[in-house]
Each structure stands twice: as structure tokens, then as C-alpha cells.
Design a protein around this motif. Structure first.
Motif, PDB file in Angstrom:
ATOM      1  N   ALA A 150     -74.740  76.543  94.707  1.00  0.00           N
ATOM      2  CA  ALA A 150     -75.525  77.461  94.988  1.00  0.00           C
ATOM      3  C   ALA A 150     -76.979  76.927  94.591  1.00  0.00           C
ATOM      4  O   ALA A 150     -78.157  77.376  95.041  1.00  0.00           O
TER       5      ALA A 150
ATOM      6  N   PHE B 251     -74.232  94.874  84.139  1.00  0.00           N
ATOM      7  CA  PHE B 251     -74.186  94.896  85.511  1.00  0.00           C
ATOM      8  C   PHE B 251     -73.447  95.743  86.378  1.00  0.00           C
ATOM      9  O   PHE B 251     -73.812  96.315  87.411  1.00  0.00           O
TER      10      PHE B 251
ATOM     11  N   PHE C 143     -83.338  88.033  89.085  1.00  0.00           N
ATOM     12  CA  PHE C 143     -81.963  87.921  88.614  1.00  0.00           C
ATOM     13  C   PHE C 143     -81.801  86.451  88.772  1.00  0.00           C
ATOM     14  O   PHE C 143     -81.154  85.817  87.800  1.00  0.00           O
TER      15      PHE C 143
ATOM     16  N   ASN D  22     -80.995  83.681  85.621  1.00  0.00           N
ATOM     17  CA  ASN D  22     -79.604  83.121  85.484  1.00  0.00           C
ATOM     18  C   ASN D  22     -79.462  81.756  85.481  1.00  0.00           C
ATOM     19  O   ASN D  22     -78.883  80.817  84.889  1.00  0.00           O
ATOM     20  N   PHE D  23     -80.507  81.149  86.558  1.00  0.00           N
ATOM     21  CA  PHE D  23     -80.174  79.608  86.541  1.00  0.00           C
ATOM     22  C   PHE D  23     -81.205  78.908  85.299  1.00  0.00           C
ATOM     23  O   PHE D  23     -81.568  77.593  85.451  1.00  0.00           O
TER      24      PHE D  23
ATOM     25  N   PHE E 199     -74.848  84.206  88.513  1.00  0.00           N
ATOM     26  CA  PHE E 199     -74.190  85.367  87.549  1.00  0.00           C
ATOM     27  C   PHE E 199     -73.496  84.787  86.338  1.00  0.00           C
ATOM     28  O   PHE E 199     -73.780  85.312  85.313  1.00  0.00           O
TER      29      PHE E 199
ATOM     30  N   ALA F 127     -75.538  94.716 100.819  1.00  0.00           N
ATOM     31  CA  ALA F 127     -74.612  94.360  99.688  1.00  0.00           C
ATOM     32  C   ALA F 127     -75.090  93.068  99.125  1.00  0.00           C
ATOM     33  O   ALA F 127     -74.693  92.605  97.836  1.00  0.00           O
TER      34      ALA F 127
ATOM     35  N   LYS G 272     -68.130  95.917 100.814  1.00  0.00           N
ATOM     36  CA  LYS G 272     -69.576  96.089 100.150  1.00  0.00           C
ATOM     37  C   LYS G 272     -69.414  95.123  98.710  1.00  0.00           C
ATOM     38  O   LYS G 272     -70.247  94.347  98.385  1.00  0.00           O
TER      39      LYS G 272
ATOM     40  N   HIS H  71     -64.631  81.599  97.343  1.00  0.00           N
ATOM     41  CA  HIS H  71     -64.618  82.984  97.145  1.00  0.00           C
ATOM     42  C   HIS H  71     -63.431  83.826  98.151  1.00  0.00           C
ATOM     43  O   HIS H  71     -62.860  84.496  97.821  1.00  0.00           O
TER      44      HIS H  71
ATOM     45  N   ARG I  17     -76.243 102.033  91.563  1.00  0.00           N
ATOM     46  CA  ARG I  17     -77.042 101.787  92.588  1.00  0.00           C
ATOM     47  C   ARG I  17     -76.290 102.023  93.935  1.00  0.00           C
ATOM     48  O   ARG I  17     -76.747 102.215  94.902  1.00  0.00           O
TER      49      ARG I  17
ATOM     50  N   ASP J 280     -67.285  93.532  97.567  1.00  0.00           N
ATOM     51  CA  ASP J 280     -66.963  92.114  97.564  1.00  0.00           C
ATOM     52  C   ASP J 280     -68.098  91.313  97.776  1.00  0.00           C
ATOM     53  O   ASP J 280     -68.582  90.109  97.290  1.00  0.00           O
ATOM     54  N   ALA J 281     -68.914  91.707  98.792  1.00  0.00           N
ATOM     55  CA  ALA J 281     -70.143  91.003  99.169  1.00  0.00           C
ATOM     56  C   ALA J 281     -71.031  90.909  98.186  1.00  0.00           C
ATOM     57  O   ALA J 281     -71.718  89.905  97.765  1.00  0.00           O
ATOM     58  N   THR J 282     -71.367  92.132  97.239  1.00  0.00           N
ATOM     59  CA  THR J 282     -72.119  91.827  96.283  1.00  0.00           C
ATOM     60  C   THR J 282     -71.988  90.944  95.204  1.00  0.00           C
ATOM     61  O   THR J 282     -72.520  90.144  94.704  1.00  0.00           O
TER      62      THR J 282
ATOM     63  N   LEU K  20     -70.181  88.277  95.483  1.00  0.00           N
ATOM     64  CA  LEU K  20     -70.598  86.916  96.113  1.00  0.00           C
ATOM     65  C   LEU K  20     -71.866  86.402  95.622  1.00  0.00           C
ATOM     66  O   LEU K  20     -72.238  85.452  95.395  1.00  0.00           O
ATOM     67  N   ALA K  21     -72.675  87.503  96.255  1.00  0.00           N
ATOM     68  CA  ALA K  21     -74.076  87.209  96.173  1.00  0.00           C
ATOM     69  C   ALA K  21     -74.416  87.242  94.842  1.00  0.00           C
ATOM     70  O   ALA K  21     -75.272  86.241  94.867  1.00  0.00           O
ATOM     71  N   ALA K  22     -73.702  87.595  94.013  1.00  0.00           N
ATOM     72  CA  ALA K  22     -74.369  87.625  92.686  1.00  0.00           C
ATOM     73  C   ALA K  22     -73.946  86.143  91.988  1.00  0.00           C
ATOM     74  O   ALA K  22     -74.600  85.515  91.281  1.00  0.00           O
ATOM     75  N   GLU K  23     -72.630  85.846  92.146  1.00  0.00           N
ATOM     76  CA  GLU K  23     -72.271  84.701  91.824  1.00  0.00           C
ATOM     77  C   GLU K  23     -73.016  83.386  92.649  1.00  0.00           C
ATOM     78  O   GLU K  23     -73.160  82.433  91.745  1.00  0.00           O
ATOM     79  N   GLN K  24     -73.321  83.743  93.711  1.00  0.00           N
ATOM     80  CA  GLN K  24     -74.362  82.538  94.244  1.00  0.00           C
ATOM     81  C   GLN K  24     -75.754  82.584  93.608  1.00  0.00           C
ATOM     82  O   GLN K  24     -76.469  81.593  93.796  1.00  0.00           O
ATOM     83  N   ARG K  25     -76.240  83.296  92.651  1.00  0.00           N
ATOM     84  CA  ARG K  25     -77.276  83.296  92.205  1.00  0.00           C
ATOM     85  C   ARG K  25     -77.167  83.374  90.638  1.00  0.00           C
ATOM     86  O   ARG K  25     -77.960  83.594  90.012  1.00  0.00           O
TER      87      ARG K  25
END
Lengths: 248, 598
Positions: free
Chosen positions: B86, A144, B111, B115-116, A213, B98, A200, B61, A151, A202-204, A206-211
Motif C-alpha cells: 500500500a 476503531f 487516518f 498510520n504510516f 491500520f 465501505a 461492507k 485479503h 458509523r 469486509d471491504a472496510t 481491507l480499506a483500513a489495512e491498505q491505509r
């Protein structure tokens, strides 16, 4: 969109190979190039890369890469001739030995740089990451990190262009013809670029963790990447290529 | 109302890092399943922090001190992991680039599903379903980098939807979008809310969208929750909102203002053009003003009302534009197209005189940004000529054009590069060869005028203040031409007014101002002349009142006329032709008052 590693769409055999096999092809050509010590083989490997590129429809991509590589190779040749002074003199400081080592170094540079770029441009990044996780057992977080870094390259270069445009419009002379002056003007902009990149990233994260990761395992991928017969054939050819490089 | 809250905040306060200032200050709140909640407030009010608290990013976070408790689906967010939160709350953050984790749309959706641990035989259905729900099935195999802002926003929503969250939290999803795409996003959210029962919490500055789609609005100020109610209840507090720096829909302002003037009894405000029209028509009828034969159709009908020939006494007086000065900006038959794509502009003719304030409107991709880049020299025309203050932009380097043209970019961070605000403001002058001492004196005066901290680093300031620093660096140049690219995006109402008033003053002093702007209300308030663009061409160029009164033109450019223009057209058709061409709230209110009190 202007990056050299953008995906070139297609449905050739090369496109359909397992991403790991494609990496093996690139590795085989690179290793063979490093081992090879004769002109026919060195040139042959470059021709092979170009031929594969033409087959996959990525020749234009390689051409734009060559535009950057050839000047580099020429500088390298000059440096080599300056360092290697044995053998019979040819012109000025240039000797026969210098020319031989220099030109081979040149060909190696071209032969090493092109295969990986070629293989990356016929592979979707997501597939590459998933296949490495599935086949090579690479931990997903490394895969990742790698794909995200790739990317971000075009994202950051767009950001840099936008910053430079904004500064030019203010009157900073980025349109100067003097490359050293331009570089000197660009350095102060690294700070704002770095600040925005950290944000950026850091935001990515967070987004990955919320989905989910951290829930991901080797079995998570929906698409599967089995090594099939054609991959085995290509892998066998790769081994042969390396052997050839070692022999000649 | 009886169902238990899906998210509950009990006296929540939060400070970032070691700071003492509270980004959230004692917020208590319940969000019930199935609600469509809008959150608004001035910059720095704590809206994004509230979103972070709802989605678990606070405290998992962002580090800081949290007081009170947030319960998501009955569980204290401090006691469960971010990943578990989440599963209930899907969140879409401000920076859409981002937010993306893959380079292809399909992978972006996969993705989360992978993952889930969604069973693999369900994945295809969920993936296709989520894409279809937001209407982007056709984009499945596209590279994300090649999508427009609106499309990316939809991909982000689809990627969350595929996970079937019960709550969707979005932080300013429309900030970078044109009005048509913004509305589409809200329509999509509204469908999800009604058809799938997903609870939606959306942070938004565009009050007209909030009033149209939300059933509940929260207003934040200084970290506190100051108002909480239906749109009608909230926008009845017009003057208080204004004081905080929160705008109200223009039609709400019309009815609030009529109430203030004692024309109607104070009560819930109008929220749509139709309501305001009915209200005013009723008022006039009650006072014996004969109604025209009802046009029947609503304000959005394409009834081709020809541009009003008689100039209403309420149109803003064209000020400096009538001065017979020669144009300072002159584009003749200018074309430009980007290599590789057909985008660009074609056959643009435009001349702007000193003192004019011109608004350029149109959809994303209409060629507005290309136009600004042609004006400040970043792009050179492929054919035709661009003359700025008599200079052909093809003949001089961009850095020289900068002496005549100053640009205020949408994102101030790309403009800022110095260690202190003072250096930053003086920088442009120094680049133009102004003597260092004089440059500092002028910069000092400019920073004082905007109340900016001269010695601080621009990067330590808030988004709104950074925009002010960028604005001060433009003003200090005293340019002949000012270009504004979305000058109000990311700003709250009060900051937006400061920017626009400053720009207005510059125009009065003889500077030609060209402003690209998505906010039609701002355009109609400040621009005396409007240029409408679509597909790289100029569709119309005329006075704001004239342009906004042409429904066919608005449709062709995919833009929506400002509410007051829609209202005055509707009233001109159905009540009295005297309403034609009115573009300001005060104009409508004054005329109604005059007509009902002879």
C-alpha cells in the motif's frame, strides 16, 4: 443524518472538553442516578442533563430521544406496579409501594439513557476514539471497532429503508397499519441485509489495512488530547456528583 | 518505454476460495511509471480481480489459489505485507461507503497519514495539498454521510493521494455518478497523472471516458487479457469488442462502420466528435459536396441552433406515442420537497401514454429519483396530483399501486428476497393475489425466456444475472407502467442491451415506460421522448432528437448530448443541413454513403 448520535456542531465549553472528560461526565451522572434514592435528586439529575443539553444546543436531540424513552418508561412503570404488590392499594392492582419503586425505576431509566447520548452527540467519533487511545490507553483496534459500528448504524438503516421501499413498490404491504404484520414481513429481509453488511464490513477492513491500520500506535494521532485545567475541574465536579448520589 | 515496469504480472492466474473457475487466467502485463491505463471488459471478465492483484488484496485479503507472480516496484507481492504494498499502490474500491474509515473528511485523510507515521509537521501540508488537488478544500470539516456520491469519490481519492502513492488503482470510480461528475473525476485523475507523474490504473465501463483520457486500454474477457493498446488500436476492433459485450465510443463506430461499408479505407477509428466531423467533412468535400461556410467552432460551442424544424428522414419514427390513447400516467402541477432540505420537485407536469418510452435525464440531485418515487407512490405529492391508470396515488396504499406500476431499481439486491429464482419471479404475482399455480406457470415462462436458472438462489448469481431476475419479476407482472431507475448501471454492454430490448418490447405491447438514466447513448438509442430535469424542475420535454440538439439546454442541465447528436449538429452546421436531427450511428453512415455515392 437521522441518527441520534450525529455530531451537533458547536463551540461551547462542553464541546471543548477532552472527550474522555465528557465520558466521565456521562458516567458520573449515570452512577449518581443509579445510587440516588430520592425524588429530588433523581429529578434534579434529569434536569441537570437537560440543562447541559440546552447549553450545548443539543436539546432537540434529547427531545427526540425522550419521545422513544417516555413510552418505554411508562411500560416499565406498569410492569413494576404489577410486580410489586406490597403497601396500601391505590387503584385496581396498583399499590403505594408499587408506585414508588415503579416511578423511581422510570426516572432512573431516563436518567441513565440521556447523558451518554448527550455526550456522544457533542463529540466527534474520531476524537473520542483517539482520546480513548491516548488518555485511557484503550487499544486502537477496540476504539476503531466501536466508532465503525456507530458509523454503520445510519448506513444500515438507510439500506434497510431502501430495501423496504423496493419491496413496498413490488406490493409487499409494509404500509400496513398492523405492527405485527409489518414485523412479520420484515423478518425475511434480515438475510439480504446481513449479506450486504458482511460484504461492507469486509471491504472496510481491507480499506483500513491498505491505509496502514496495523502500523498505528498510541503516538500516531496528529491531534493531541491533553487533559487540561478545565478538564480537572470538571472531573472534580464529577466526583462530587457521585458522592452526592451516594449520600442522598 | 525503457523505464522498468512499476507493476509486472507474470502468468498470473487466480481462483477464489475452493472454486476451480479462474477469475484471472494467465495474465502477463507490465505497467510503466507515468502511464494512464484503462481496463474494461464485460461483467465477470476478471477486472476487479485484476485490480485486487495489483493492489495486493489478492493474495493478502481474498483467499484462493494464486499462480504466477505479481511484482510491485520489483518486489513479489507474496513476499511483502499488504501494508507495504500500500505504500506504493493506493487503491479505491467499488463500494465507496465501505471505503471510508472515519465520519469526518479531515479524519478520513488523517487516518492514513497518521498510520504510516508521516512526521506531524508535514501532515497539515499534505492534508491541505491533497484536498486542494482534487478541489474539495471546502469540504474539510464536513460529515462524510452528508456528501454526494461524486464528493465522496473525491474524498476517497484525496485520502489515498495524501499518502503519495506512486500508483493509483481505481475500480469503477464513476459507476454511481452522473456524466458531469464522472468527467470531473477523470479530469482530476488526468491532472494527477500529468502533473504529479502518478501512474493511474482505472477500471471503467464508460468507453467514451476511456478513449478521451487513457493512453493505454486493456480489455479483459473470461479472466484473460485479450487486447492491450492505445485507444485507437483497441477501438479499431469494434466488432470483436461488441461480440465480447464491450461498447465502443459512438464516433469510433461511425468511422469503423464507414470503413466496413467501403466508404473509407480501414484504419484507426475516430475518438472524438471533432475528429469524426473533420473526417466526414473531408469526405464530402472530396466528392464535391459543397461545404457550408465553416462554423469554425467545435461541436461544444453554444451556438444556439434552433430546434430543427424540418424532421429529418432519419429520426426514429414515433411509434405508439401517436396513438390517440388517454395518458396512463398523469402528473399535474406536482410539487414535493423533503423535510429539512430544499430538495425535491416543483410544478412538474407530465403525461405519458401507453406504449411511450420516456427517458428522464439530468444531474444527480435534479429530482429524477423523487419523480420515480412519486410515480410508484412511495412519495405522495405535497401539492398537485399524480394519477396512475386513473388512480390518484394519494387515495390508495403503495402496495395497491404496485398492481399497475412495476419498478426496476438500480440495485437489484434490494428487490430480491426469496430462496429461488422461480419463487422470486412469482412473488410479485402472488402479492397481487394471482392464484399460486398460475403465478408459478407465468414465472416459469419468464425465467425460461431470460435463460435464468429457476431453482438456484438469486444471491448466488452474478450482478448482471441478479438484475435479470429483477427484470423478469417486473416483466411477469405485465404492468401498465414500468419505471426504470438507472437500469443499465453495473451492467456490461450486452446485459444492458438485453434489458433495453426487453423494455422496448414491453413498450411495443402498450406498456408506458419511464426510464431514469445517466447514459445518454442508451437514452438516445431507446427513448423516443426525453424529459430534461434540473433543480427539481422539468426544463424540457420533447423528442430525443429535438432535446439533444439544444446546446443551451444541455448546459443548463449539466449534461452532455450523446456523441452522435453532437456530430450531427456539427455536420449540419459545417457540411450539410441534411445531418440535422440524426441520432443513430447508422443514420450518419447511411447519409454519408448516399452523399458520396450519388
Amino acid at each position: 443524518m437521522t441518527s441520534v448520535i450525529d455530531y451537533v456542531a458547536g463551540d461551547t465549553l462542553l464541546h471543548r472538553l477532552n472527550p474522555v472528560t465528557k465520558l466521565a461526565v456521562a458516567a458520573a451522572v449515570i452512577v449518581a442516578t443509579l445510587l440516588a434514592d430520592t425524588y429530588p435528586l433523581l429529578v434534579g439529575l434529569i434536569v441537570l442533563t437537560l440543562a447541559i443539553g440546552a447549553y450545548a444546543g443539543a436539546l432537540r436531540r434529547l427531545a427526540s430521544l425522550l419521545k422513544v424513552l417516555v413510552p418505554l418508561a411508562v411500560i416499565m412503570l406498569l410492569l413494576q406496579t404489577a410486580v410489586v404488590r406490597t403497601g396500601a392499594p391505590v387503584v385496581a392492582w396498583v399499590t403505594t409501594d408499587g408506585l414508588v419503586t415503579g416511578s423511581k425505576a422510570c426516572l432512573r431509566l431516563l436518567g441513565v439513557a440521556m447523558p451518554l447520548i448527550l455526550m456522544l452527540s457533542v463529540t466527534k467519533m474520531g476524537d473520542l476514539a483517539n482520546a480513548c487511545v491516548e488518555v485511557l490507553h484503550v487499544p486502537y483496534r477496540y476504539a476503531f471497532t466501536f466508532t465503525t459500528a456507530l458509523r454503520f448504524v445510519p448506513v444500515f438503516s438507510q439500506e434497510m429503508t431502501a430495501i423496504m421501499e423496493a419491496q413496498t413498490a413490488r406490493g409487499v404491504e409494509y404500509d400496513t397499519r398492523n405492527p405485527f404484520r409489518k414485523l412479520q414481513l420484515m423478518l425475511p429481509l434480515c438475510v439480504p441485509l446481513l449479506v450486504s453488511s458482511v460484504g461492507k464490513t469486509d471491504a472496510t477492513a481491507l480499506a483500513a489495512e491498505q491505509r496502514g491500520f496495523y502500523l498505528r500506535t498510541r503516538a500516531s494521532s496528529y491531534k493531541r488530547y491533553p487533559i487540561v485545567a478545565r478538564d480537572w475541574v470538571v472531573l472534580a465536579l464529577c466526583v462530587a456528583l457521585v458522592a452526592l448520589g451516594a449520600a442522598l | 518505454m525503457s523505464s522498468p515496469a512499476i507493476i509486472r504480472l507474470d502468468n498470473v492466474s487466480f481462483c477464489y476460495g475452493q472454486r476451480d473457475a479462474r477469475a484471472l487466467d494467465d495474465v502477463s502485463l507490465e505497467i510503466r511509471p507515468g502511464e494512464f491505463v484503462g481496463v474494461t471488459g464485460p461483467s465477470g471478465a476478471g477486472k476487479s480481480t485484476l485490480a485486487a492483484a495489483l493492489s495486493g488484496a489478492v493474495p493478502h485479503h481474498y483467499r484462493g489459489s494464486l499462480y504466477g507472480a505479481v511484482y510491485v516496484d520489483g518486489q513479489d507481492t507474496c513476499e511483502v505485507s499488504l501494508t507495504d504494498i500500500a505504500r506504493t499502490v493506493g487503491s479505491v474500491t467499488q463500494d465507496i461507503d465501505a471505503q471510508m474509515v472515519a465520519s469526518v473528511v479531515e479524519d478520513e485523510l488523517l487516518f492514513g497519514l497518521e498510520n504510516f507515521g508521516v512526521p506531524h509537521d508535514e501532515i497539515e501540508g499534505r492534508l491541505a495539498g491533497a484536498l486542494a488537488t482534487v478541489g474539495i478544500s471546502g469540504l474539510r470539516d464536513r460529515e462524510i454521510a452528508t456528501l454526494s456520491g461524486g464528493q465522496k469519490q473525491k474524498v476517497a481519492v484525496a485520502a489515498i493521494l495524501a499518502l503519495r502513492p506512486r500508483v493509483l488503482v481505481l475500480d469503477e470510480p464513476t459507476a454511481a455518478l452522473d456524466p458531469a461528475s464522472s468527467k470531473l473525476i477523470f479530469q482530476t485523475l488526468s491532472q494527477l497523472n500529468r502533473n504529479s507523474g502518478i501512474t493511474v490504473v482505472v477500471i471503467e465501463q464508460k468507453v467514451a471516458l476511456l478513449s478521451e483520457f487513457c493512453d493505454r486500454i486493456l480489455v479483459m474477457n473470461g479472466g484473460r487479457l485479450v487486447l492491450d493498446g492505445t485507444p485507437r488500436e483497441v477501438f479499431a476492433h469494434g466488432p470483436e469488442l461488441r461480440q465480447m459485450g464491450v461498447d465502443s465510443p459512438r464516433v469510433a463506430r461511425v468511422s469503423n462502420s464507414l470503413a466496413e461499408h467501403g466508404v473509407i479505407d480501414p484504419g484507426p477509428p475516430c475518438l472524438s466528435v471533432g475528429e469524426a466531423e473533420t473526417l466526414i467533412r473531408g469526405l464530402l468535400a472530396a466528392h464535391g459536396e459543397e461545404s457550408l461556410p465553416a462554423a469554425g467552432a467545435g461541436p461544444s460551442s453554444a451556438d444556439p441552433l434552433s430546434a430543427p424544424s424540418q424532421v429529418s428522414p432519419h429520426t426514429p419514427v414515433p411509434s405508439a406515442s401517436e396513438r390517440a390513447e388517454s395518458p396512463v400516467v398523469d402528473l399535474s402541477d406536482v410539487s414535493f420537497s423533503y423535510p429539512g432540505s430544499g430538495d425535491g420537485v416543483a410544478h412538474v407536469n407530465l403525461s405519458v401514454r401507453p406504449g411511450e418510452l420516456v427517458g428522464v435525464v439530468g444531474q444527480n440531485g435534479a429530482g429524477k429519483t423523487t419523480l420515480t418515487k412519486l410515480l410508484n407512490g412511495l412519495l405522495r405529492p405535497a401539492s398537485g396530483a399524480v394519477r396512475i391508470a386513473g388512480i390518484d396515488t394519494r387515495t390508495v396504499p403503495v402496495s395497491r399501486i404496485a398492481a399497475h406500476v412495476s419498478t426496476l431499481f438500480q440495485n437489484p439486491d434490494r428487490q430480491l428476497c426469496k430462496d429461488t429464482v422461480l419463487d422470486e419471479v412469482a412473488f410479485g404475482l402472488e402479492l397481487q393475489g394471482v392464484d399460486a399455480r398460475e403465478a408459478r406457470q407465468r414465472a416459469q415462462a419468464a425465467t425460461e425466456r431470460f435463460g435464468l436458472p429457476a431453482g438456484e438462489s438469486p444471491f448466488s448469481l452474478s450482478r448482471g444475472q441478479r438484475q435479470m431476475v429483477a427484470l423478469a419479476s417486473v416483466v411477469v407482472m405485465e404492468p401498465q407502467v414500468v419505471l426504470l431507475d438507472e437500469p443499465t448501471s453495473g451492467l456490461d454492454y450486452r446485459e444492458c442491451m438485453t434489458v433495453m430490448e426487453t423494455v422496448g418490447q414491453m413498450a411495443e405491447r402498450g406498456c408506458a415506460v419511464i426510464m431514469v438514466c445517466h447514459d445518454m447513448e442508451v437514452v438516445s438509442d431507446f427513448a423516443e421522448r426525453v424529459v430534461v430535469m434540473a433543480g427539481g424542475r422539468v426544463l424540457a420535454d420533447g423528442s430525443a432528437a429535438e432535446v439533444f440538439a439544444q446546446p443551451g439546454l444541455m448546459e443548463a442541465a449539466s449534461i452532455e448530448a450523446p456523441q452522435v447528436a453532437q456530430l450531427s449538429q456539427a455536420l449540419a452546421r459545417s457540411a450539410s443541413p441534411r445531418f440535422a436531427g440524426i441520432s443513430q450511428v447508422s443514420g450518419i453512415v447511411d447519409l454519408v454513403e448516399e452523399m458520396v455515392r450519388p
